[in-house]
Structures are given as C-alpha cells and as structure tokens.
Design an enzyme around this catalytic site. Structure first.
Site, PDB file in Angstrom:
ATOM      1  N   GLN A  17       0.783  -1.248   0.000  1.00  0.00           N
ATOM      2  CA  GLN A  17       0.000   0.000   0.000  1.00  0.00           C
ATOM      3  C   GLN A  17       0.810   1.292   0.000  1.00  0.00           C
ATOM      4  OE1 GLN A  17      -3.372   2.362   2.619  1.00  0.00           O
ATOM      5  NE2 GLN A  17      -3.022   0.250   3.142  1.00  0.00           N
ATOM      6  N   GLU A 139       1.241  -1.253   8.193  1.00  0.00           N
ATOM      7  CA  GLU A 139       0.432  -0.126   8.672  1.00  0.00           C
ATOM      8  C   GLU A 139       0.338  -0.005  10.193  1.00  0.00           C
ATOM      9  OE1 GLU A 139      -1.563   2.396   7.079  1.00  0.00           O
ATOM     10  OE2 GLU A 139      -1.821   2.989   9.160  1.00  0.00           O
ATOM     11  N   ASP A 168       0.544   3.810   5.995  1.00  0.00           N
ATOM     12  CA  ASP A 168       0.810   3.477   4.590  1.00  0.00           C
ATOM     13  C   ASP A 168       0.501   4.656   3.663  1.00  0.00           C
ATOM     14  OD1 ASP A 168       1.774   0.929   4.837  1.00  0.00           O
ATOM     15  OD2 ASP A 168      -0.170  -0.017   4.723  1.00  0.00           O
ATOM     16  N   GLY A 247      -7.616  20.988  20.421  1.00  0.00           N
ATOM     17  CA  GLY A 247      -7.424  22.451  20.384  1.00  0.00           C
ATOM     18  C   GLY A 247      -8.264  23.214  21.402  1.00  0.00           C
ATOM     19  N   GLY A 248      -8.361  24.492  21.272  1.00  0.00           N
ATOM     20  CA  GLY A 248      -9.070  25.295  22.262  1.00  0.00           C
ATOM     21  C   GLY A 248     -10.586  25.160  22.205  1.00  0.00           C
TER      22      GLY A 248
END
Ligand code: CAO
Length: 415
Positions: A17, A139, A168, A247-248
């Site tokens: 892959q 993978e 991959d 995040g915020g």
C-alpha cells in the site's frame, strides 16, 4: 490539457500500500509510471482480499490506477540489464522493499548513480536509521510506533489503531512530496538524490499535536481540555483523549435520533466559544449564556461532561442530518458521522471526482477514491489499473528492444 508531471518517467518498484499510493498520485499528476512486478505473481495485493476469483483484488486496483505494468525477473542477469535500461531512461525510482532488498538486487545508490546521475531514488521504509531500521513494517506497526495508537481510544481501554491508513497512505503522501521537491531541486543542480520517508516518522508528523501535549503535560501536570480533567488522573505520558477535539474548542461525539439501531447515528459537536450563546439558544439552555459557571470557555472546562450530556439530549431528538441543517444555520461547527455506504452514495463526491466509478476488463465497474488533490491546470482522469505484465512488450519496444529480442528474453525467463 497537459498535466503537471508530463514527461516525468517513474520506475515503480512499489508493492502493497504505502509505495503504490505515492506512485498513483504521481500518475494522476501526469507522470508515466512503469510498475515492475515479478512474472506470474506480481504485487502480492493482486491476490489479497479477493472478492472475485482470479480477478485482481480491489486492494490492488484501487492503489494502482493510471500505471503501466511490466514483469521483469530482477534476479535474472538479463532481467537486470533491462532494469539498467529503465534506470537510464527514468527520472525517479520509487521502492518500498524490505531494507536492503534493492542493494541485494545489485542496485545500490552508487550503482544507480553510475547508470543515471539524475536519478532520484525514493524509498518508504518502516523506520529511519536506528535500532529498528532492519524491521519489516506494516500499517498498524507504524501507527503503534509513531505515537498514534497510544494517544487514540478511551482512557479506560487499550490503545486503538485508526481506520485511516496514516502509516501506509500517509507515508505515501509524504514520499510524493519529497519526490516532487527533489525533482524541483534537480532543475537547478542537475543531480538526483535519495528521498526517504520512514513510516514511523510520517505517523509522528501527523501526531505532532500529541508531542506538543506531552511537553505541556510535563510542564503543568494537567491538560484542561482532556476528558481526564477535572476528575481523572494524568500520568507521565499523553493519555488517550476519547473523542475530545484537542485544540481550544472542546468537542465530542453525540448520539442522534436512531442511535439505538444505527451505529452511525451520531454527530460531532464543537462548543466553539464565539457561538456559545447560539448553542445555548438552540438546546434551550438560554441561562447558560450568562451564568458565570458556563459563560466563558475557562468556566465551562470543568463542566464539559454535563454540557455535552445536555446537548446530547437535544441531538437525540434529531437525525444527524436534521441537526446539521439547524446547527449550520448558526455557524455552530459540527459534522455527521458518515458511514462508508453514505460516502459512496454521496452525489457531490462523485461530481468532484473524489469518488470515481472505473471500468475494469475483468471485474467490471467498481468505485474508487479519485485524486483528493485538485489542480486547476492538471485535471485528473482516473484510468484502470494494469493487468499483470500488460505493458511489458510496449515498454520494451520503447527501450529499443526488437520483437525477436523480446521473445528471446521471455524464453530466458528475464521478462
Ligand atoms: N523479480 C525478482 N525478485 C523480486 C522482484 C522481481 N520483480 N520484486 C521483488 N523481488 C524480491 C526482492 O528482491 C526481495 O528479495 P530478497 O529478500 O531475496 O532480497 C523479495 O522479493 C521480497 O521483498 P520484500 O522483502 O520487500 O517483501 P516481503 O513481502 O517479504 O515484505 C514488506 C513486505 C512490506 C514488509 C517489506 O517490503 C517492507 O518492510 N517494506 C518497507 C516498509 C513498507 O513499505 N511497509 C508498508 C507495506 S504496506 O502495509
């Protein structure tokens, strides 16, 4: 219309892959990708996860569009000569063999340089130089070694690997960028160079925010946007954050109408600060907009569990699409959890060429993911993957071999 990589010839020594995703992208941008495979067998994915007997699997066809296939025995001395001719006429050699395999074939970097100093040699390996450099990697090994698995899943469960093939296909993308960058540098230096994308590095690059959090944790001992706050414990390493959005802007996956029977009746809901008052209105908790315990992002952090439970009481009265319709009117960021079936049937993705129907001579029509990167001057036309060795004679003729020579090489087992 021309293509961005018109005139670029790629000697494609990739399989499975990671490598094939890279060369498929380059083919979609217009490169001539010549995939070298072992006669009789070819890329192992041709026969893996087959859904139709004796027909190239979807695994193979969906990773090898727009390429040509030649079969060459790279261990046969005459086969090696054909490869030398290919190396002399190509711009890039892409490979993702186990470490050392290309050298064992006799094609060391030095030998390739002798044959073609302009050649760019691009490799995917599991690990870069270090204790694991000789390991074979797939993978999920990369997801585990790159920091994705330890930071994915829920706090009370084991590490989890993602359905997204970041090890991959993610590394294939990194390698493709390395290749076009090296091609660009070659325009001024005239020289080729080696390009290495290690799968562990590619996954870690995609987990960059988790290394950020590791350092925040070491400094402060707590991360307030993680679901472990305020009641759970933080250890020494970044914990699994469930469906928290990092995040915020706190987010979570919430049940929608029908969740009891439909495993994808869910929506991702983000309590973005600027639209907090609108969220309160939509869910009927207007008082939260001014209540000091809920009015600011910092005040809300210790109550996130209760807040999402309250929002879920509202989302459970709507289908995920009804909820989307209402929330989008107020610019409240959210996303439906789409099943693969829903994605495959989505008309807008068909229209943009992100989902494409391809016809194959042996399997008939099937769906694939087209080029996710759209260039206005280099449109992608997805064509089917090649049959094993379909282009051997054609490519040999281009290299200057006569029909008699081709036939002799075939008899010798070189092609
Ligand atoms: N003619 C003759 N021999 C050929 C050939 C050809 N056309 N093409 C390949 N071979 C030979 C190679 O020379 C190699 O032989 P040696 O081991 O004797 O040198 C052999 O085939 C097998 O190559 P391999 O070791 O790469 O293949 P594998 O199936 O054993 O391992 C994989 C597969 C993926 C684990 C390994 O290639 C690897 O670690 N690659 C780098 C990381 C990577 O890309 N992983 C992602 C894979 S997708 O999940």
């Amino acid at each position: 219309m021309g293509k961005a990589l018109d005139g670029v010839r790629i000697l494609d020594f990739t399989h499975v892959q990671s490598g094939p995703t890279c060369t498929q992208l380059l083919a979609w941008f217009g490169a001539d990708v010549i995939k070298v495979e072992r006669a009789g067998a070819g890329d192992i994915t041709r026969e893996q996860l087959r859904d139709i007997p004796e027909v190239d699997s979807l695994y193979f066809t969906m990773l090898n569009h727009n390429k040509r296939s030649v079969t060459i025995d790279t261990k046969n001395p005459q086969g090696k000569q054909v490869l030398e001719a290919l190396i002399q006429t190509c711009d890039v050699l892409v490979e993702n063999f186990a470490p050392g395999a290309l050298d064992r074939m006799g094609f060391t970097w030095e030998r390739i340089q002798e044959l073609n100093p302009r050649m760019i040699v691009a490799s995917v390996k599991g690990f870069g130089p270090g204790p694991y450099e000789d390991c074979k990697v797939y993978e999920n090994v990369a997801q585990c070694a790159g920091g994705a698995a330890s930071t994915t899943g829920f706090d009370d469960g084991p590490p989890v690997v993602s359905g997204a093939q970041i090890g991959d296909s993610g590394t294939g993308l990194h390698l493709a960028l390395g290749i076009v960058t090296a091609l660009y540098q070659r325009t001024s230096t005239g020289r080729g160079q080696r390009v290495l994308a290690a799968m562990q590095d590619g996954v870690l690059n995609l987990c960059r925010v988790k290394l950020r959090d590791q350092q925040r944790l070491e400094r402060t001992g707590v991360m307030k946007e993680y679901p472990q706050y305020p009641n759970g414990k933080f250890g020494e390493a970044v914990p699994r954050a469930g469906n928290a959005s990092g995040g915020g802007q706190p987010g979570w996956i919430l049940k929608c109408k029908g969740w009891e029977t439909d495993p994808n009746a869910y929506i991702y809901f983000i309590t973005q600060a600027p639209v907090w008052a609108k969220i309160c209105n939509v869910i009927g908790k207007e008082e939260w907009a001014t209540d000091p315990d809920y009015a600011t992002p910092a005040a809300r952090l210790p109550h996130l569990k209760d807040i999402f439970a309250e929002i879920e009481r509202w989302t459970m009265t709507k289908t995920k699409f009804e909820a989307m319709g209402i929330l989008n009117k107020y610019d409240i960021p959210c996303g439906p959890i789409l099943s693969m079936k829903e994605i495959a049937e989505e008309p807008s993705l068909r229209k943009t060429g992100t989902i494409v129907e391809v016809d194959h001579p042996l399997r008939g029509k099937y769906l694939t993911v087209g080029n996710p990167i759209k260039l206005s001057d280099s449109p992608t036309e997805v064509t089917r993957s090649p049959l094993l060795g379909e282009h051997t004679d054609e490519v040999m003729a281009e290299l200057g071999y006569t029909p008699e020579q081709i036939s002799a090489l075939r008899t010798a087992g070189a092609i």
